[in-house]
Every structure is written in structure tokens, then in C-alpha cells.
Motif scaffolding. Structure first.
Motif, PDB file in Angstrom:
ATOM      1  N   PRO A  54      -2.865   4.445   1.893  1.00 33.00           N
ATOM      2  CA  PRO A  54      -2.871   4.059   3.303  1.00 33.00           C
ATOM      3  C   PRO A  54      -4.275   3.878   3.872  1.00 33.00           C
ATOM      4  O   PRO A  54      -4.478   3.056   4.749  1.00 33.00           O
ATOM      5  CB  PRO A  54      -2.164   5.224   4.002  1.00 33.00           C
ATOM      6  N   HIS A  55      -5.249   4.626   3.361  1.00 35.23           N
ATOM      7  CA  HIS A  55      -6.610   4.512   3.904  1.00 35.23           C
ATOM      8  C   HIS A  55      -7.558   3.888   2.891  1.00 35.23           C
ATOM      9  O   HIS A  55      -8.769   4.019   3.015  1.00 35.23           O
ATOM     10  CB  HIS A  55      -7.101   5.875   4.382  1.00 35.23           C
ATOM     11  N   ARG A  56      -6.995   3.252   1.885  1.00 33.07           N
ATOM     12  CA  ARG A  56      -7.785   2.529   0.874  1.00 33.07           C
ATOM     13  C   ARG A  56      -8.862   3.413   0.250  1.00 33.07           C
ATOM     14  O   ARG A  56      -9.949   2.955  -0.076  1.00 33.07           O
ATOM     15  CB  ARG A  56      -8.439   1.277   1.484  1.00 33.07           C
ATOM     16  N   ARG A  58     -10.344   6.042   1.705  1.00 34.38           N
ATOM     17  CA  ARG A  58     -11.189   6.776   2.657  1.00 34.38           C
ATOM     18  C   ARG A  58     -10.601   8.152   2.985  1.00 34.38           C
ATOM     19  O   ARG A  58      -9.395   8.362   2.908  1.00 34.38           O
ATOM     20  CB  ARG A  58     -11.316   5.996   3.960  1.00 34.38           C
ATOM     21  N   LEU A  59     -11.477   9.034   3.415  1.00 39.03           N
ATOM     22  CA  LEU A  59     -11.037  10.362   3.842  1.00 39.03           C
ATOM     23  C   LEU A  59     -10.537  10.307   5.276  1.00 39.03           C
ATOM     24  O   LEU A  59     -11.164   9.695   6.132  1.00 39.03           O
ATOM     25  CB  LEU A  59     -12.205  11.346   3.768  1.00 39.03           C
ATOM     26  N   THR A  60      -9.419  10.976   5.537  1.00 44.70           N
ATOM     27  CA  THR A  60      -8.946  11.077   6.912  1.00 44.70           C
ATOM     28  C   THR A  60      -9.610  12.288   7.575  1.00 44.70           C
ATOM     29  O   THR A  60     -10.153  13.160   6.886  1.00 44.70           O
ATOM     30  CB  THR A  60      -7.426  11.282   6.957  1.00 44.70           C
ATOM     31  N   ASN A  61      -9.520  12.335   8.886  1.00 42.27           N
ATOM     32  CA  ASN A  61     -10.095  13.488   9.592  1.00 42.27           C
ATOM     33  C   ASN A  61      -9.412  14.781   9.160  1.00 42.27           C
ATOM     34  O   ASN A  61     -10.041  15.832   9.074  1.00 42.27           O
ATOM     35  CB  ASN A  61      -9.977  13.285  11.103  1.00 42.27           C
ATOM     36  N   LYS A  64     -10.969  15.815   5.909  1.00 45.57           N
ATOM     37  CA  LYS A  64     -12.330  16.325   6.113  1.00 45.57           C
ATOM     38  C   LYS A  64     -12.298  17.742   6.667  1.00 45.57           C
ATOM     39  O   LYS A  64     -13.158  18.563   6.346  1.00 45.57           O
ATOM     40  CB  LYS A  64     -13.099  15.416   7.073  1.00 45.57           C
ATOM     41  N   LEU A 403     -16.119 -15.440   0.677  1.00 51.56           N
ATOM     42  CA  LEU A 403     -16.006 -14.036   0.267  1.00 51.56           C
ATOM     43  C   LEU A 403     -15.026 -13.840  -0.888  1.00 51.56           C
ATOM     44  O   LEU A 403     -15.042 -12.811  -1.545  1.00 51.56           O
ATOM     45  CB  LEU A 403     -15.578 -13.168   1.455  1.00 51.56           C
TER      46      LEU A 403
END
Ligand code: FAD
Ligand code: SF4
Lengths: 557, 126
Positions: A54-56, A58-61, A64, A403
């Protein structure tokens, strides 16, 4: 329950200890504080596409919030979140910033590691003796060479034969291939520096051909999620199945070893005290010999924490007072990068899970600098992806179509530098805090010093100079800052040495004070060299295991 | 005229770079339809209406060409997820405020520049 041997920790070194000891016929209990992870079936993210996260990545808050340490660098991500500790459950005290990356599960960091695998040489094993930092290594390259052969042949390390004395060759599978830019840069570095510097393909624990029943690498570069093909070395793909096959292994996950139990009269360890990580129940296990392989700082903590009713006030095997001192890591995150012009019609096959390597050249072969020891480089050339900027096109279909094509070739080099062993870089018990399991915690007091900072100047400038000499354009240096722990090559806190007064372990990784305890993870290292250390942990562990079995047979333990 | 050419022509008319409000206008956003959408949170911090707007913005940056554009890829929904779940509060505030400003500027431009757009877009987009 009584076993012949107990191995504490199932990561890179513990996996090797379990394999060697069981193959020699010992009944082995392998204790691992974390959960089990079954090879292949438990690699839940291994075959997911990027858009299935879902966040590709990345870390969610939320992630973290309970990973204040793990979040500090790239390894902890949405791609393999279950492989990393919940920092809130296992706090430690940072007297100075120290990033401690950990994963509690069967396999330890062997599942997430970067797999770069380099031998150390006598330039490394003789370094302390020559410049007087730390104590002399009680072994030399010749002691370890047959064990490097042995572990490489089993683990499967791909690489090229180079004949460089500072980076001895090994038992390699065929090397991976450099791409067109890397090949040209390598050739130009070779001629520019008259072969005093050389850029080679990385030596990596990924299989370039089927090996011991494991599949070859598919060039996906998704290794840190676990490999469905068993194509990189991990406990699960390699050492654990070998140990299980003997019928001599008992693996016990959720078994947090809290103390090593000491018999004062016999001056031997008699077993371990285990906390069930789920139920908190405690239990004892006994064995004739103990292999401590819980990773550098966890093993050191365990020894410091094994305080037997006043008899061992400073921790187990610590009559030298050296336990916890001389903490080292590598320092990195500085180097240079630039653009390679041309080659637009060329690409590369797949996603190679490996880069290039430039072995150490400083303070060797007559070169002398204003600092001691040296560094090597890891790097790679590649084409920029869709996240690049395209001059004068901020929006629109033309931008999108541009791109969709591979971008400019770039080439980067990042140094990995040796850190000297300083007695004042240390860890000790902090009794003011407790972890989730009621244990005191570790305090870590460690920093880079002048020698490392001076070296970093060369790490930047030499990279830039080599890239320029190789025809790379718009070369820029960078230094993103390096805190101890970040390189995840922490080592040295229970060092080997000749003298029981100044070292914790002898030349066989046996505790000077407690002969039936062997410590074979990174805590045993007497210096840090600049090469990635895990291959050396493997070789040292296999060597110590064979010695221990001989000693057991002779009745010496 | 193909959509891509139209945007390129529009770029020329507006003088080089096509950014923010101007380029959004090229999409002829149906503000009334957008206003009719619910303001209540749909994904994280974002309402359906804001997500639709994000999709318009994204599709302006990465429109349909030989391949589907950002709207078809639901980039608006994706932005809502990332900003809500991953961004720091201060950055979220800047982002949300920026969305409001962008919308205001778009509406203003649409009143002032009808002739320009008529020239730039002899055909209508769908
Ligand atoms: C992202 C990343 C990249 C890396 N890249 C490289 C590289 O390219 N080359 C290289 O050489 N090295 C690399 N490393 C380092 C490498 O992973 C470690 O050096 C290696 O795993 C250390 O092996 P170990 O057996 O000492 O510890 P680990 O592999 O960490 O295993 C220790 C195990 O012990 C368990 N344990 C801890 N405490 C206890 C206890 N009290 N009781 C029971 N069990 C316990 C842990 O849960 C763990 O499973 C990398 C590491 C990471 C994270
Ligand atoms: S890149 Fe190779 S070793 Fe890594 S996960 Fe993929 S197949 Fe396995």
C-alpha cells in the motif's frame, strides 16, 4: 534436558555452529529468542510486486512510532517489516548515537544481509601488531584460509579470481557480470593507476549456478525479503537444512537465553537459563559445550548479564575486564558519483543483486597516509529511473513518455572504512531500565575518532579522482554522515588474543576463563579490517566448532 | 487534435512551462460535479472530493498517452494514502493548505482567461 552442545542464536554464526556440531555427531540444542521462519513458505512478501504494497515500501507513521531506531536507515521498510525488532520492546541506552539494527527470528540477520563476502588478509590480521592499536590477533590468514575454503564451498560465493594479496581469492562460483559502464570504468581505473587499484565485480553469497540442491539467482534484487529459490546464503537456505538432516538438531524458537549458568568449582558453564519469549516461563538446559552466537552486542550482553551470585561480578569470562570494550563498526556513507555519457543504446540483464568492489589500496604497498589502515569501495553503474528530473519538462504527456524510458547512466562509489579498536568505545549494563522480558539493558558509548574522520576525506576524494580518471562527468563527492552501528558490522566486544589478561577469547574462540564456552560471532574480532565481516564469522565459527569437538573427544572440556 | 498536442500548444501559449493552476484549467474540471462530492473523510485525511481533485492534478502531470494516465492508475487515491499514513503532521498541513490554494487560483483563472483557453483548445477534452 541435557545436550552435547547448546548453540545460542540461529543467525549466520549460529547456523554454522549448529551445522558443524551436528555433522560431527553431537546432539545440539539451537536456541533462538525469536519466532520460527520456515524457508520459502514464510517469506510472505518475497514475490509481491511493488504496487501490492500500500505504501510502495515506505514507512508509515505507525511503523515509525514503534521503530525509532530501525527507522533510521533504509533496511527497515514495508517490504520486510516482520524481519525487524520492535524497538520499544528491547530498548538500549545511547550514551552517544549508536544505531542497533536487529531481527529476532530463526535465521537472524542472515535473512536480511547484503551478502557481500570478502576474505580478510594478513594485512588485516597483522595490523594491530604493526601499529599498536588493540592487541595482536592470535591467528593469521594461514589459520583461516582452509576454513574460508570450506565455508565458501558450502555457502556458494560468486566472484572473480584476481590474485590480489589484500583480498585473497576463494572457492568461487562464476562471477556476476559488470554492465557496460562498469566494464569501461574498471578498464580505465586499471590503466590509470597501473593496476595499483582495481575495480572488480562484488563477491557475493548469491548463486550464479545451482549449488547443493539450491536454485540459482534470478536477478530480482529482492533478497532481503527471503529467497523463494534459496539462491542466497541464509541459515534457512543453507546451514539449517544441513543440521536438520543429521537428525541431531533440536531447534527451539522463542527461547531467550538470559544467562549462562556457571559452575564455580569446575570453572565450566553447565548450561543456560532460558526465558520463554512468549510465556515468560524460565527453564534450564544443560550441555557439555556452549556456542555463543547471538550477534556481537547480544552475546556481550548475555556474558555481562550472567552474574552468578557474586562470584562473577563483572560478567562471565571477564577476568581481563575487556568484555564490552573495543567496540568497532565500519564507517561508510561517503564517496562520489557522476554521470557516464553515451551508452544510451545499452542496458543490462535483470536486477543484479550485487555491485562492484574496489579493494583497499591505501596504506599498502608503500603508500602512506596521515591516518592508519584503509577502506574499500562498493559501487555500481546504472541508468536513472522514472523518478529522475527531466530538464524543462515538469508536466505532461511528453514528460511521461520520456520517463518511461531508461535515463542517464550514472556511476557511484561508496567507501567502507576500517575503525580502530578503542578501549573507550564500549558497552555495559544499564540497570536503570528493563526490557519487555525483565532484563536490564545495554548502554552503548561509541564514536568515530580522528583517524576515521581523516580517512573519510580520502574516501570522498579518491572516489572522485578515480571516477574522473575513468571519464565520468559532473563528479560530485558526498558525505551523508556515519554513526557507529549503521554499517551493521558491529564487532570486537569480546576479543580474541594471546593473553588472558588483555583478551576474552583464545585463538580458538574459547573463553580463556571458561573453556567450554566458545564465542564465534562478531564480538570475537580483534580488529575490524574494512571488508564486510560475515564470511570471516562463518570461517571462524566452523574452525572453532571442529576444535571444540576434538577437545570434547579428548576430554578437555 | 490529439490531447497531447493540445497540451503542448497550450504550453506554448502560456509561455514555456505549464504549471499549477494554468495547466489544471486545461483539464476543464467540472467544479460543480466536484463540489457535489462528499467532504467527509474517505481515505485518511482526504475526502472523495479532494481525491478527485488530486487525480485531476496527477493526470495533468502524467496524462494518458499511449498508456493510461495517472487518473486511471488511481494516483489520487495513492497520494491520499501516502500523505495520510506516511507524512509528518506539518507536511500534511502544508499539503492540505496547498490544495485549497490551488483550487482557489484555478477558479479565479477560469474567470479571467476564457479567451486564452478557447484559443488553446479548439476541441474539447473528455
Ligand atoms: C541490511 C544488512 C546488510 C548487511 N550486509 C552485509 C554484507 O553485505 N556483508 C556482510 O558480511 N555482512 C552484512 N551484514 C551483517 C550481517 O548480517 C551480520 O554480520 C551477521 O548476520 C552476523 O551474524 P550473527 O550470527 O553474529 O548474528 P545474527 O545473524 O544477527 O544472528 C543472531 C541471532 O541470535 C538471536 N539472539 C540474540 N540474542 C539472543 C538470546 N539472548 N537468546 C537466544 N537467541 C538470541 C537473534 O534473534 C538472531 O537470530 C548486513 C546486515 C544487514 C542487516
Ligand atoms: S535476487 Fe536472486 S538471491 Fe535474491 S531473492 Fe531474487 S532470486 Fe533470490
Amino acid at each position: 534436558m541435557t545436550y552435547d552442545a547448546i548453540v545460542i542464536g540461529s543467525g549466520i554464526s549460529g547456523g554454522w555452529a549448529a551445522k558443524e556440531l551436528t555433522e560431527k555427531g553431537l546432539k545440539v540444542l539451537l536456541l533462538e529468542r525469536g519466532r520460527n521462519i520456515q524457508h520459502v513458505t514464510d517469506y510472505t512478501t518475497a514475490s509481491k510486486r511493488i504496487w501490492e504494497f500500500p505504501h510502495r515500501g515506505r514507512l508509515t507513521n505507525a511503523m515509525k512510532a514503534n521503530h525509532p531506531v530501525q527507522k533510521r536507515d533504509y533496511p527497515y521498510s514495508e517490504f520486510n517489516p516482520d524481519f525487524w525488532v520492535d524497538d520499544l520492546e528491547c530498548p538500549y541506552t545511547e550514551v552517544k548515537r549508536f544505531d542497533w539494527y536487529r531481527g529476532f527470528h530463526v535465521g537472524g540477520k542472515s535473512l536480511m544481509w547484503g551478502r557481500q563476502s570478502y576474505r580478510w588478509s594478513d594485512f588485516d590480521f597483522e595490523a594491530n601488531a604493526k601499529d599498536g592499536y588493540g592487541v595482536d590477533w592470535p591467528i593469521r590468514y594461514a589459520d583461516l584460509a582452509p576454513w574460508y575454503d570450506y565455508v565458501e564451498a558450502f555457502a556458494g560465493i560468486s566472484g572473480s579470481l584476481e590474485g590480489m594479496p589484500q583480498l585473497p581469492d576463494g572457492q568461487f562460483l562464476p562471477p556476476m557480470e559488470m554492465n557496460c559502464v562498469e566494464k569501461d570504468v574498471a578498464a580505465r581505473i586499471k590503466t590509470s593507476y597501473e593496476d595499483r587499484r582495481r575495480m572488480i565485480i562484488g563477491r557475493v553469497a548469491n548463486l550464479t549456478q545451482p549449488h547443493n540442491g539450491r536454485g540459482n539467482c534470478q536477478y530480482r534484487n529482492l533478497c532481503s525479503r527471503g529467497c523463494p529459490f534459496g539462491a542466497y546464503f541464509s541459515t534457512q537456505s543453507s546451514t539449517l537444512p544441513a543440521a536438520v538432516k543429521t537428525g541431531n538438531l533440536t531447534l527451539r524458537p522463542f527461547s531467550l537465553v538470559n544467562q549462562i549458568l556457571y559452575d564455580k568449582n569446575k570453572k565450566r558453564a553447565r548450561g543456560v537459563l532460558v526465558i520463554d519469549a512468549e510465556t515468560m516461563e524460565t527453564r534450564e538446559y544443560e550441555a557439555k559445550v556452549i556456542f555463543l552466537c547471538a550477534s556481537t552486542l547480544a552475546s556481550t550482553f548475555l556474558l555481562l548479564n550472567s552474574i552468578d551470585a557474586g562470584a562473577l561480578p563483572d560478567g562471565l569470562g571477564n577476568s581481563s575486564g575487556q568484555l564490552g570494550h573495543n567496540l568497532m563498526d565500519h564507517h561508510f556513507r561517503c564517496g562520489a558519483w557522476g554521470k557516464a555519457e553515451g551508452y544510451e543504446d545499452q542496458y543490462y540483464y535483470g536486477r543484479r543483486p550485487n555491485g562492484v568492489y574496489i579493494p583497499r589500496f591505501r596504506n599498502l604497498f608503500g603508500d602512506t597516509r596521515n591516518y592508519l589502515r584503509g577502506f574499500g569501495y562498493q559501487g555500481a553503474a546504472g541508468r536513472e529511473g522514472w523518478q529522475r528530473e527531466i530538464a524543462e519538462m515538469q508536466i505532461g504527456g511528453a514528460l511521461k513518455d520520456a520517463l518511461s524510458e531508461p535515463g542517464q547512466w550514472t556511476m557511484g562509489l561508496g567507501g567502507f572504512g576500517e575503525m580502530l579498536p578503542y578501549a573507550e568505545n564500549k558497552v555495559y549494563l544499564d540497570k536503570s531500565k528493563k526490557d519487555k522480558w525483565g532484563q536490564h539493558v545495554l548502554a552503548i558509548d561509541c564514536e568515530l575518532k580522528e583517524n576515521e574522520h581523516k580517512m573519510r576525506e580520502d574516501m570522498k576524494n579518491d572516489a572522485a579522482e578515480m571516477l574522473e580518471a575513468a571519464g565520468i562527468k559532473a563528479v560530485q563527492t558526498y558525505d551523508s554522515g556515519s554513526f557507529p552501528g549503521m554499517a551493521i558490522h558491529e564487532m570486537g566486544t569480546a576479543r580474541m588474543g594471546h593473553d588472558p589478561k588483555t583478551s576474552v577469547l583464545n585463538r580458538w574462540n574459547q573463553m580463556h576463563d571458561v573453556p567450554n564456552v566458545f564465542v564465534t560471532d562478531g564480538s570475537c574480532m580483534t580488529s575490524a579490517a574494512c571488508q564486510n565481516p560475515s564470511l570471516t564469522y562463518m570461517a571462524i565459527t566452523a574452525r572453532a566448532a571442529h576444535f571444540a569437538v576434538e577437545e570434547l573427544k579428548k576430554g578437555n572440556l | 487534435m490529439k490531447r497531447r498536442e493540445a497540451i503542448q500548444r497550450l504550453t506554448a501559449v502560456l509561455g514555456g512551462t505549464l504549471l499549477g493552476a494554468d495547466s489544471l484549467m486545461a483539464r476543464q474540471i467540472d467544479w460543480e460535479a466536484l463540489d457535489a462530492l462528499s467532504e467527509s473523510a474517505s481515505i485518511g485525511l482526504f475526502s472523495k472530493r479532494q481525491i478527485r481533485l488530486l487525480n485531476e492534478i496527477a493526470d495533468t502531470i502524467l496524462p494518458e498517452t499511449g498508456t493510461p494516465g495517472a487518473k486511471a492508475a488511481k494516483v489520487g487515491q495513492f497520494m491520499a494514502v501516502i500523505v495520510s499514513d506516511c507524512w509528518e503532521k506539518t507536511d500534511q498541513d502544508v499539503f492540505l493548505a496547498g490544495l485549497v490554494t490551488l483550487e482557489e487560483r484555478c477558479k479565479k483563472h477560469s474567470e479571467n482567461l476564457p479567451a486564452l483557453y478557447a484559443a488553446a483548445m479548439p476541441c474539447t477534452f473528455s
